[in-house]
Design a protein around this motif. Structure first.
Motif, PDB file in Angstrom:
ATOM      1  N   GLU A 155      -9.580 -13.639   3.594  1.00  0.00           N
ATOM      2  CA  GLU A 155      -8.952 -13.739   4.909  1.00  0.00           C
ATOM      3  C   GLU A 155      -8.557 -12.350   5.407  1.00  0.00           C
ATOM      4  OE1 GLU A 155      -8.373 -16.491   6.739  1.00  0.00           O
ATOM      5  OE2 GLU A 155      -9.323 -17.849   5.296  1.00  0.00           O
ATOM      6  N   GLU A 156      -8.859 -12.069   6.682  1.00  0.00           N
ATOM      7  CA  GLU A 156      -8.633 -10.743   7.241  1.00  0.00           C
ATOM      8  C   GLU A 156      -7.180 -10.261   7.127  1.00  0.00           C
ATOM      9  OE1 GLU A 156     -10.774  -8.453   8.218  1.00  0.00           O
ATOM     10  OE2 GLU A 156     -12.387  -9.805   7.611  1.00  0.00           O
ATOM     11  N   PRO A 157      -6.173 -11.115   7.369  1.00  0.00           N
ATOM     12  CA  PRO A 157      -4.794 -10.616   7.253  1.00  0.00           C
ATOM     13  C   PRO A 157      -4.459 -10.090   5.857  1.00  0.00           C
ATOM     14  CG  PRO A 157      -4.826 -12.678   8.464  1.00  0.00           C
ATOM     15  CD  PRO A 157      -6.197 -12.499   7.897  1.00  0.00           C
ATOM     16  N   GLU A 183       1.105  -2.196  -1.464  1.00  0.00           N
ATOM     17  CA  GLU A 183      -0.334  -2.030  -1.276  1.00  0.00           C
ATOM     18  C   GLU A 183      -1.070  -2.427  -2.546  1.00  0.00           C
ATOM     19  OE1 GLU A 183      -2.558   1.425   1.130  1.00  0.00           O
ATOM     20  OE2 GLU A 183      -1.774   2.094  -0.810  1.00  0.00           O
ATOM     21  N   LYS A 237      -6.483  -8.467   3.907  1.00  0.00           N
ATOM     22  CA  LYS A 237      -7.133  -7.175   3.712  1.00  0.00           C
ATOM     23  C   LYS A 237      -6.303  -6.004   4.242  1.00  0.00           C
ATOM     24  CE  LYS A 237     -11.878  -8.970   3.920  1.00  0.00           C
ATOM     25  NZ  LYS A 237     -13.158  -8.895   4.655  1.00  0.00           N
ATOM     26  N   GLU A 238      -5.333  -6.300   5.073  1.00  0.00           N
ATOM     27  CA  GLU A 238      -4.549  -5.224   5.679  1.00  0.00           C
ATOM     28  C   GLU A 238      -3.775  -4.418   4.640  1.00  0.00           C
ATOM     29  OE1 GLU A 238      -2.099  -6.943   8.687  1.00  0.00           O
ATOM     30  OE2 GLU A 238      -3.798  -7.657   9.885  1.00  0.00           O
ATOM     31  N   LYS A 239      -3.486  -5.029   3.501  1.00  0.00           N
ATOM     32  CA  LYS A 239      -2.747  -4.334   2.448  1.00  0.00           C
ATOM     33  C   LYS A 239      -3.632  -3.918   1.279  1.00  0.00           C
ATOM     34  CE  LYS A 239       2.117  -5.720   2.632  1.00  0.00           C
ATOM     35  NZ  LYS A 239       3.229  -6.292   1.837  1.00  0.00           N
ATOM     36  N   LYS A 241      -6.906  -1.708  -0.450  1.00  0.00           N
ATOM     37  CA  LYS A 241      -7.932  -0.683  -0.524  1.00  0.00           C
ATOM     38  C   LYS A 241      -8.969  -1.189  -1.528  1.00  0.00           C
ATOM     39  CE  LYS A 241      -5.524   2.290   1.965  1.00  0.00           C
ATOM     40  NZ  LYS A 241      -5.910   2.662   3.346  1.00  0.00           N
ATOM     41  N   ILE A 290       0.465 -10.661  -2.133  1.00  0.00           N
ATOM     42  CA  ILE A 290       0.461  -9.998  -0.822  1.00  0.00           C
ATOM     43  C   ILE A 290       1.357 -10.740   0.161  1.00  0.00           C
ATOM     44  CG2 ILE A 290      -0.987  -9.491   1.186  1.00  0.00           C
ATOM     45  CD1 ILE A 290      -3.262  -8.862  -0.786  1.00  0.00           C
ATOM     46  N   GLU A 291       1.297 -12.055   0.128  1.00  0.00           N
ATOM     47  CA  GLU A 291       2.048 -12.862   1.096  1.00  0.00           C
ATOM     48  C   GLU A 291       3.529 -12.984   0.759  1.00  0.00           C
ATOM     49  OE1 GLU A 291      -1.415 -15.891   2.760  1.00  0.00           O
ATOM     50  OE2 GLU A 291      -0.175 -16.529   1.067  1.00  0.00           O
TER      51      GLU A 291
END
Length: 275
Positions: A135-137, A120, A139-141, A143, A112-113
């Motif tokens: 970590e919340e950031p 996604e 989760k942005e990508k 489902k 993700i990073e």
């Protein structure tokens, strides 16, 4: 024909027969140091060199969950935007504990990073408590479809009435029909998402049945076929340690998964030839 690659890190595949009669490429990586659970830079370089002779596509068996970071290395070879679908009993989004080393427990976070082409992630299997610690950031990508959500499907009346009907099981995974098909899909399967009746792994296991997993995969592949979408690659891990443990369940699951994906890629290749 889709390439079938068996990556031998531990020697466990020598105790299985699911690939007998198939045309497979056997990649012996047992002598590369720095690979168990964590993968250091030198090991990663050597693995990538060995992978150069194989396509960035097809069916890859990547040993136990200790080596699930191979999915991150596989993703690195994808040169176009894509989505990732993961079946796993764990989130694999732990931040690295040792100097940024690639790990089996943090490879999705790394993807993700750092993976520019990853648009996604669709994650199926971990429990909600484990996901709450991500970590919340990150989760942005993502489902997320949790273990508890699957249990809810089992417990409702309509499921219990038709529990042996494969078509009903497919309906239970209808959320996977929401995966957009405008971009290719990379699929990663850790058999630790399965219960102990259907697999024996090195990590804690979920309670999905093999029948449920196959129903989910059937739903996803049908969705992509009907929409003209493309699945790039699938990798499969979740073997047990080669210590004399009963490995028949893993062998049987691998046989089912190989048969399924071999047929799918053959059909996908035929569809492409007709376009």
């Amino acid at each position: 024909m889709a390439e079938i690659v068996i990556m031998d890190f531990s020697g466990i595949y020598k105790e299985e027969q699911f690939f007998e009669g198939e045309k497979v490429s056997w990649l012996d990586v047992r002598e590369i140091p720095g690979t168990n659970c964590y993968c250091d830079d030198e090991a990663k370089t050597q693995i990538l060199e060995k992978l150069e002779e194989f396509s960035a596509g097809g069916i890859y068996f990547i040993d136990s969950g200790n080596y699930h970071y191979m999915s991150r290395i596989g993703i690195e070879r994808v040169k176009e935007p894509f989505r990732l679908l993961v079946f796993d009993n764990h989130t694999d989004m732990q931040l690295p504990a040792f100097g940024g080393l690639l790990s089996c427990g943090g490879w999705i976070a790394s993807a993700i990073e750092e993976a520019e082409n990853l648009v996604e992630v669709w994650l199926v299997g971990p429990d909600e408590e484990a996901y709450s610690q991500v970590e919340e950031p990150l989760k942005e990508k993502v489902k997320f479809f949790s273990r508890e959500m699957l249990q809810d499907f089992r417990n409702n009346e309509s499921y219990s009435e038709k529990t042996n009907n494969m078509e009903r099981n497919v309906m239970d995974f209808s959320f996977l029909g929401e995966i957009p098909t405008d971009l290719p899909l990379y699929v990663s399967i850790d058999k630790d998402v399965l219960g102990t009746t259907d697999a024996s792994t090195t990590w804690s296991q979920g309670d999905m049945t093999l029948g449920e997993m196959m129903a989910a995969l059937e739903f996803v592949t049908r969705h992509f076929k009907e929409a003209g979408g493309k699945i790039l690659q699938v990798d499969i891990c979740g073997e047990c340690d080669p210590d004399g443990a009963d490995n028949e369940r893993n062998d049987a699951a691998n046989r089912e998964l190989l048969k399924f994906w071999k047929n799918f890629f053959a059909e996908q290749e035929d569809r492409g030839a007709l376009l």
